[in-house]
Write an enzyme that holds these catalytic residues in place. Structure first.
Site, PDB file in Angstrom:
ATOM      1  N   HIS B  36     -32.271  49.089  -8.272  1.00 40.86           N
ATOM      2  CA  HIS B  36     -32.471  47.655  -8.039  1.00 40.86           C
ATOM      3  C   HIS B  36     -33.734  47.156  -8.712  1.00 40.86           C
ATOM      4  O   HIS B  36     -33.762  46.098  -9.321  1.00 40.86           O
ATOM      5  CB  HIS B  36     -32.514  47.358  -6.536  1.00 40.86           C
ATOM      6  N   LYS B 101     -25.019  49.255   4.891  1.00 40.22           N
ATOM      7  CA  LYS B 101     -25.060  49.302   6.352  1.00 40.22           C
ATOM      8  C   LYS B 101     -26.299  48.587   6.855  1.00 40.22           C
ATOM      9  O   LYS B 101     -27.363  48.655   6.227  1.00 40.22           O
ATOM     10  CB  LYS B 101     -25.017  50.741   6.865  1.00 40.22           C
TER      11      LYS B 101
END
Lengths: 281, 186
Positions: B36, B101
């Protein structure tokens, strides 16, 4: 003096790394099955069914329960009457981790140089090692590979000595609430109380190793465990955070003498795939 | 159960509501912390990124190595919130879906609404089971990151739940409202 070779240590560590990662602890599997009897939320029930199925697949196929195969902590209980022969003990343990993570197809998650390069060491070493010297002529090796999802949400606080158990409870609840779904509930919660800033963290990890369903032998602490268990399960977070009655499978508290001015508390959150395995040489 | 195929289009995203079960098929890209950082640094410098973000889905995952004869090792989700600081920029560049999650920040929720995207949650710690839904696996970029590299996964009926929909509804908040009960001492 009894001699134990570093080769035996390496073999044991290797076997324990693979075993802990692919075979869910029996007490945790039982607790998940028990949770299925209690859970009312349909989404929560589905998650629990998946977890039981996941454990079956992992064991049958010899693959890790979770792709986060953790950083390995090794707790050694080294008998006073033992002499380690054949090389360096730390290197023997790291070699066991190296071989276990390679041959077990386990993910290597350890990076060196945390502030800068963060380069993966490629073999999941080094292990974190704590050695306790105990009477006798055996060597107990406990391997605890812990993932970051649950470790990142764990917390430590130095309370005031007069705060008492209400503050201890509040801190556990606050930690679980903050973690929410991040630490993969239903959780196994290990709490350390007492000692010092550094020792209370280890104490909380030892609390995670107590078999689920076994209460602290001190009835007052056992009562506290029961109360926190009830309150955590009242939070509604539920399996995977999808909502439900089962947010924790167990709360274990271990205590230790502390300074008169201190009340250290460490809340070690274990996920539902909390892993550990042990052997005695 | 809604069947969803990647890349995602607005008409599909419009139908997805928080709490819906989804079965995702098609290509998804894994990316986690360091990937990222690199994606966002490249975009900020106006450079190309290793895969076209338009309509794509990122899976926050770092799989375990595959055993011989297997497509992939265990491959469950990692905690999504660590990617929160990077997500709004990726959504602004066309990313439409994420699988992970746990909860997301308010900034991510706002960006999901603004760019009409969707956040799916799947079950952490069920990586052995989830790996069964992965049919293809190859490295796309950042191989030096090891398990944190960007992998292209071909998934088939990958099970997930819509956790945050394009209206900003959030199952994690809903869960507490529905199942939480006040503590005795409060």
């Amino acid at each position: 003096m009894r001699e134990i070779s570093t080769r035996e240590v390496t073999q044991a560590v290797k076997r324990l790394c693979i075993g802990a990662n692919s075979s869910l602890r029996g007490d945790i599997l039982n607790a998940l099955q028990e949770a299925l009897r209690v859970e009312e939320s349909p989404a929560g029930r589905k998650v629990l069914e998946w977890l039981v199925e996941n454990a079956r697949i992992a064991k049958e196929e010899g693959v890790p329960i979770c792709q986060d195969c953790g950083m390995v902590t090794v707790l050694l209980q080294l008998g006073q009457g033992v002499r380690i022969v054949g090389g360096d003990l730390r290197e023997a343990i790291d070699q066991g981790v190296r071989e276990g993570y390679r041959e077990g197809y386990l993910r290597k998650s350890v990076v060196e140089d945390p502030c800068f390069s963060r380069r993966n060491t490629g073999d999941n070493t080094p292990a974190i090692i704590y050695t306790e010297v105990v009477p006798g002529d055996g060597l107990k090796i406990i391997v605890v590979p812990k993932g970051a999802g649950s470790d990142n949400s764990s917390a430590l606080k130095m309370l005031n000595p007069t705060d008492g158990i209400l503050e201890v409870k509040a801190f556990v609840l606050e930690t679980v609430k903050k973690a929410g779904a991040d630490s993969c509930p239903p959780l196994v919660i290990g709490v350390g109380v007492g000692g010092s800033f550094d020792s209370v963290g280890l104490l909380s990890k030892k609390a995670l190793l107590r078999p689920l369903g076994m209460a602290n032998p001190d009835a007052r602490i056992a009562q506290l465990e029961k109360e926190i268990f009830g309150e955590v399960n009242g939070l509604g977070i539920g399996p995977a955070g999808f909502g439900g009655r089962v947010t924790t499978l167990s709360v274990s508290i271990e205590t230790s003498p502390t300074h008169m001015a201190s009340l250290p508390v460490a809340v070690n959150l274990g996920c539902h795939a909390l892993r550990s395995a042990e052997a005695v040489l | 159960m809604l069947r969803v195929t990647t890349p995602l289009h607005d008409d599909v995203i419009d139908k997805l509501r928080a709490g819906d079960e989804a079965a995702i098929s098609g290509v998804v890209y894994t990316a986690r912390d360091q990937a990222h950082r690199r994606l966002v640094e490249a975009l900020t410098r106006g450079e190309e990124v290793p895969f076209n973000l338009e309509g794509q889905v990122i899976y926050y995952a770092g799989p375990a190595p595959a055993k011989p004869g297997c497509v992939i090792g265990s491959a469950g989700p990692t905690t999504s919130s660590r990617m929160d600081v990077f997500t709004p920029l990726l959504l602004a560049h066309g990313l439409k879906g994420m699988i992970g999650k746990g909860r997301r920040s308010e900034e991510v929720k706002k960006a999901i609404k603004k760019h009409k995207a969707v956040y799916f949650a799947t079950v952490g710690g069920a990586g052995a089971l989830l790996s069964k839904f992965v049919k293809g696996f190859k490295v796309i970029a950042y191989e030096d990151l090891g398990p944190e590299a960007v992998f292209e996964l071909e998934v088939e009926d990958f099970p997930a739940v819509v956790a945050i929909d394009a209206l900003g509804n959030d199952i994690y908040e809903e869960a507490i409202r529905k199942w939480g009960r006040p503590a005795k001492n409060e």
